[in-house]
Design a protein around this motif. Structure first.
Motif, PDB file in Angstrom:
ATOM      1  N   SER A 261       0.842  -1.191   0.000  1.00 46.15           N
ATOM      2  CA  SER A 261       0.000   0.000   0.000  1.00 46.15           C
ATOM      3  C   SER A 261       0.878   1.242   0.000  1.00 46.15           C
ATOM      4  N   VAL A 262       0.603   2.162  -0.924  1.00 47.34           N
ATOM      5  CA  VAL A 262       1.405   3.382  -1.066  1.00 47.34           C
ATOM      6  C   VAL A 262       0.718   4.538  -0.369  1.00 47.34           C
ATOM      7  N   ALA A 263       1.487   5.278   0.419  1.00 46.79           N
ATOM      8  CA  ALA A 263       0.991   6.492   1.076  1.00 46.79           C
ATOM      9  C   ALA A 263       1.845   7.670   0.628  1.00 46.79           C
ATOM     10  N   ASP A 264       1.209   8.822   0.384  1.00 46.34           N
ATOM     11  CA  ASP A 264       1.930  10.013  -0.078  1.00 46.34           C
ATOM     12  C   ASP A 264       2.512  10.797   1.096  1.00 46.34           C
ATOM     13  N   SER A 265       3.198  10.093   1.956  1.00 45.42           N
ATOM     14  CA  SER A 265       3.841  10.717   3.114  1.00 45.42           C
ATOM     15  C   SER A 265       4.914   9.782   3.628  1.00 45.42           C
ATOM     16  N   VAL A 266       5.780  10.302   4.463  1.00 46.75           N
ATOM     17  CA  VAL A 266       6.832   9.500   5.086  1.00 46.75           C
ATOM     18  C   VAL A 266       6.782   9.722   6.590  1.00 46.75           C
ATOM     19  N   PRO A 267       7.421   8.851   7.374  1.00 47.48           N
ATOM     20  CA  PRO A 267       7.482   9.084   8.817  1.00 47.48           C
ATOM     21  C   PRO A 267       8.058  10.464   9.135  1.00 47.48           C
TER      22      PRO A 267
ATOM     23  N   GLY B  92      13.243  14.454   0.819  1.00 48.43           N
ATOM     24  CA  GLY B  92      13.036  14.078  -0.569  1.00 48.43           C
ATOM     25  C   GLY B  92      13.256  12.603  -0.841  1.00 48.43           C
ATOM     26  N   ARG B  93      13.117  11.792   0.196  1.00 48.46           N
ATOM     27  CA  ARG B  93      13.342  10.355   0.080  1.00 48.46           C
ATOM     28  C   ARG B  93      12.140   9.591   0.616  1.00 48.46           C
ATOM     29  N   GLY B  94      11.929   8.400   0.081  1.00 49.60           N
ATOM     30  CA  GLY B  94      10.809   7.585   0.512  1.00 49.60           C
ATOM     31  C   GLY B  94      11.206   6.543   1.545  1.00 49.60           C
ATOM     32  N   TRP B  95      10.245   5.651   1.853  1.00 51.06           N
ATOM     33  CA  TRP B  95      10.459   4.646   2.882  1.00 51.06           C
ATOM     34  C   TRP B  95       9.647   3.404   2.547  1.00 51.06           C
ATOM     35  N   VAL B  96      10.157   2.243   2.915  1.00 53.57           N
ATOM     36  CA  VAL B  96       9.453   0.977   2.774  1.00 53.57           C
ATOM     37  C   VAL B  96       9.539   0.241   4.097  1.00 53.57           C
TER      38      VAL B  96
ATOM     39  N   SER C   8       5.663   6.482   1.250  1.00 54.60           N
ATOM     40  CA  SER C   8       5.923   5.262   2.005  1.00 54.60           C
ATOM     41  C   SER C   8       5.171   4.112   1.356  1.00 54.60           C
ATOM     42  N   VAL C   9       5.790   2.947   1.353  1.00 53.71           N
ATOM     43  CA  VAL C   9       5.111   1.735   0.904  1.00 53.71           C
ATOM     44  C   VAL C   9       5.078   0.757   2.073  1.00 53.71           C
ATOM     45  N   TYR C  10       3.884   0.345   2.426  1.00 54.96           N
ATOM     46  CA  TYR C  10       3.679  -0.599   3.519  1.00 54.96           C
ATOM     47  C   TYR C  10       3.402  -1.973   2.923  1.00 54.96           C
ATOM     48  N   VAL C  11       4.265  -2.940   3.219  1.00 56.09           N
ATOM     49  CA  VAL C  11       4.108  -4.295   2.705  1.00 56.09           C
ATOM     50  C   VAL C  11       3.616  -5.177   3.846  1.00 56.09           C
ATOM     51  N   ASP C  12       2.408  -5.693   3.702  1.00 53.14           N
ATOM     52  CA  ASP C  12       1.795  -6.540   4.724  1.00 53.14           C
ATOM     53  C   ASP C  12       1.809  -7.982   4.266  1.00 53.14           C
ATOM     54  N   CYS C  13       2.328  -8.858   5.116  1.00 54.51           N
ATOM     55  CA  CYS C  13       2.447 -10.280   4.781  1.00 54.51           C
ATOM     56  C   CYS C  13       1.660 -11.087   5.817  1.00 54.51           C
ATOM     57  N   ASP C  14       0.605 -11.750   5.359  1.00 49.79           N
ATOM     58  CA  ASP C  14      -0.262 -12.521   6.253  1.00 49.79           C
ATOM     59  C   ASP C  14      -0.229 -13.986   5.851  1.00 49.79           C
TER      60      ASP C  14
ATOM     61  N   GLN D  58       5.116  -0.119  -9.942  1.00 46.52           N
ATOM     62  CA  GLN D  58       4.820  -0.017 -11.375  1.00 46.52           C
ATOM     63  C   GLN D  58       3.581   0.834 -11.608  1.00 46.52           C
ATOM     64  N   LYS D  59       2.609   0.757 -10.705  1.00 41.61           N
ATOM     65  CA  LYS D  59       1.416   1.602 -10.817  1.00 41.61           C
ATOM     66  C   LYS D  59       1.778   3.077 -10.724  1.00 41.61           C
ATOM     67  N   LEU D  60       2.730   3.405  -9.859  1.00 36.64           N
ATOM     68  CA  LEU D  60       3.167   4.797  -9.738  1.00 36.64           C
ATOM     69  C   LEU D  60       3.820   5.268 -11.035  1.00 36.64           C
ATOM     70  N   VAL D  61       4.629   4.397 -11.629  1.00 41.57           N
ATOM     71  CA  VAL D  61       5.269   4.751 -12.897  1.00 41.57           C
ATOM     72  C   VAL D  61       4.224   4.916 -13.992  1.00 41.57           C
TER      73      VAL D  61
END
Length: 241
Positions: A45-51, A58-62, A114-120, A145-148
């Motif tokens: 899930s992509v969020a348009d914000s960072v911690p 100017g950098r993202g987070w995963v 930020s991209v949040y990767v959830d693994c269940d 790829q969706k962002l691109v």
């Protein structure tokens, strides 16, 4: 005569593996990975914000989260929320997943997102953390790829791929991709995370009863490289890259 393995595998073989991309339609990126009887749903899930501590750089987070569903191991496993605290094993695993995925991300190209990767884990038969990393990468790539495609970023903010597999010494045999019966009987077990070009990201190795020799470690890493190569082929097939 050595005991036969599940799916009549040779020592270097991984279990039958499938990755179903786009398994969760509402997610920015998702994949259901099945590795033998182990099955994990991974969503990104992509969020348009960072911690807060990263704002203005100017950098993202995963980052990643990991959980086992109550019936994933047969007997019901209580949800973390019902116990009032997060399971320590789950915390350790999700940190591993996050570290592994961040290795291949170009955070400057991602921008302040930020991209949040959830693994269940739906079903657990050994190797859940490795399956989560392998499937989590696919979910992450599909989300990026969706962002691109939407023109929100200019280039794919990845500098490689990543996958993971378990290996171990069972009955003095070096084996790749341990299922639960093998893992529970292993004298040595290890989780190996590697990039697509063969770079080691992390090796978690534990000797239960017999110390691990350097020669055995080299043999296990060789098996892991073969197994991860197979997983990489499946990743490439479902992502096109």
């Amino acid at each position: 005569m050595p005991a036969s393995r599940s799916y009549d595998r040779a020592p270097a073989d991984v279990r039958p593996v499938t990755i179903d991309p786009g398994f969760v339609a509402a997610a920015d990126g998702s994949a259901l990975i099945s590795l033998g009887k182990t099955r994990v749903i991974c969503t990104a899930s992509v969020a348009d914000s960072v911690p807060r501590w990263m704002q203005g750089r100017g950098r993202g987070w995963v980052t990643a989260e990991y959980a086992m569903l109550p019936a994933s191991t047969g007997g019901r496993k209580a949800r973390d929320v019902s116990r009032g605290k997060q399971d320590g094993r789950g915390v350790e695993i999700q940190r591993l997943i996050g570290r592994s995925l961040r290795v291949v991300v170009d955070f400057k190209a991602l921008g302040e997102r930020s991209v949040y990767v959830d693994c269940d884990v739906l079903e657990a038969d050994g190797g859940t953390r490795c399956a989560a990393i392998t499937g989590g990468y696919v979910a992450l790539r599909l989300a990026l790829q969706k962002l691109v495609d939407a023109g929100k970023i200019e280039t794919m903010p990845l500098n490689g791929s990543v996958a993971a597999v378990s290996v171990g010494m069972v009955g003095e045999r070096a084996l790749c991709d341990l299922d639960y019966s093998e893992d529970s009987a292993a004298e040595v077990d290890a989780n190996v995370v590697m990039t697509g070009d063969g770079g080691l990201v992390e090796v978690q190795a534990t000797a239960e009863r017999t110390p691990l020799s350097r020669a055995s470690l080299d043999e296990l890493l060789g098996l892991a490289e073969l197994g991860i190569g197979r997983l990489r082929q499946v990743q490439e097939r479902v992502t096109g890259a």
